[in-house]
Design an enzyme around this catalytic site. Structure first.
Site, PDB file in Angstrom:
ATOM      1  N   LEU A  91       0.659  -1.772   0.016  1.00 43.54           N
ATOM      2  CA  LEU A  91       0.013   0.198  -0.276  1.00 43.54           C
ATOM      3  C   LEU A  91       0.645   1.082   0.084  1.00 43.54           C
ATOM      4  CD1 LEU A  91      -3.394   0.696   0.159  1.00 43.54           C
ATOM      5  CD2 LEU A  91      -3.057   0.862   2.362  1.00 43.54           C
ATOM      6  N   ASP A  92       0.320   2.040  -0.450  1.00 46.11           N
ATOM      7  CA  ASP A  92       1.619   2.826  -1.126  1.00 46.11           C
ATOM      8  C   ASP A  92       1.902   3.648   0.188  1.00 46.11           C
ATOM      9  OD1 ASP A  92       2.478   2.238  -3.962  1.00 46.11           O
ATOM     10  OD2 ASP A  92       0.593   4.362  -4.425  1.00 46.11           O
ATOM     11  N   LYS A  93       3.013   5.221   0.813  1.00 41.95           N
ATOM     12  CA  LYS A  93       3.358   5.513   1.669  1.00 41.95           C
ATOM     13  C   LYS A  93       2.414   6.069   1.504  1.00 41.95           C
ATOM     14  CE  LYS A  93       7.599   8.103   3.324  1.00 41.95           C
ATOM     15  NZ  LYS A  93       8.795   8.427   3.435  1.00 41.95           N
ATOM     16  N   GLY A  94       1.490   6.941   0.748  1.00 42.51           N
ATOM     17  CA  GLY A  94       1.229   8.658   0.729  1.00 42.51           C
ATOM     18  C   GLY A  94      -0.092   7.949   1.057  1.00 42.51           C
ATOM     19  N   SER A  95      -0.902   6.802   0.889  1.00 43.73           N
ATOM     20  CA  SER A  95      -1.826   5.839   0.896  1.00 43.73           C
ATOM     21  C   SER A  95      -2.309   5.194   2.545  1.00 43.73           C
ATOM     22  CB  SER A  95      -2.381   4.978  -0.039  1.00 43.73           C
ATOM     23  OG  SER A  95      -1.625   4.763  -1.548  1.00 43.73           O
TER      24      SER A  95
END
Length: 230
Positions: A98-102
């Site tokens: 899960l993307d760092k920004g998500s």
């Protein structure tokens, strides 16, 4: 459990390393060379190169509501890595990414076989996301997103998309291309300002507070494995 899972847990090694040992014929069960996918029970005697292997690790299945800024890696040198954030007393690893920004739902486990089954996007497992954009969008945008989108190096599969508000929508994906939702939205001139995963197959984020985790129930794990064909 399957011999692959047994070895992976007992020796704290990856699924790939486990398969390599099995293919090399170095693992035996009750004196016979083990096969890939063979089932073992607590009464079976498992050995590697003639030396007993005892699996004292119980299976762990966690659901975390990941905050933005946490990186889904077990690498200890990465600041803000998910393992350090969760601080679980036993060895676990994140399932997929899960993307760092998500933010939102991510599973963590020590069950390598289950993690491998979920992570393979070609199996078509559903993952649902709540997406907020930088501006309002039309019904045409929803239809275009659902029909498949040309992004760099790929054309996305058709998917279910449902409006939630003037700038939010729910989307269900069955493939896991890198930064897929953000790239799909960018193709139509929109920027994602918030991306939250709310479901992985039968596991829902629900009311789990941001930054906290819970253990999956036996019923959730059983249904998850049934959907995975395990």
């Amino acid at each position: 459990m399957r011999i692959n899972q047994y070895i992976s847990q007992a020796m704290a090694i990856s699924r790939r390393e486990t398969d390599r040992l099995l293919k090399a014929g170095r693992i035996t069960v009750n004196g016979a060379v083990s096969e890939l996918g063979q089932m073992v029970s607590p009464d079976d005697i498992v050995r590697m190169d003639g030396k007993p292997i005892e699996n004292k690790v119980h299976s762990v299945y966690l659901a975390l509501n990941k905050p933005a800024g946490i990186t889904c890696t077990a690498a200890p040198h990465i600041e803000g890595n998910i393992i350090e954030f969760v601080n679980y007393p036993e060895r676990i690893f994140p399932v997929g990414r899960l993307d760092k920004g998500s933010e939102g739902l991510i599973l963590l486990t020590n069950d390598g076989e289950l993690a491998n089954a979920i992570a393979h996007s070609d199996h078509g497992h559903e993952k649902e996301y709540l997406v907020t954009l930088d501006k309002t969008f039309s019904d045409e945008f929803i239809a275009n997103m659902a029909g498949g989108v040309q992004i760099p190096k790929a054309f996305t599969k058709p998917c279910d998309v449902k409006r939630v508000s003037e700038d939010e929508f729910l989307i269900i994906l069955t493939q896991g291309l890198n930064r897929q939702i953000r790239r799909m939205c960018r193709a139509f001139g929109y920027t994602v300002t918030k991306l939250e995963r709310v479901r992985i197959m039968n596991i829902e984020l629900g009311e789990l507070p941001r930054g906290e985790w819970r253990e999956l129930t036996d019923e959730e794990v059983e249904e998850l494995k049934e959907q995975l064909g395990m």
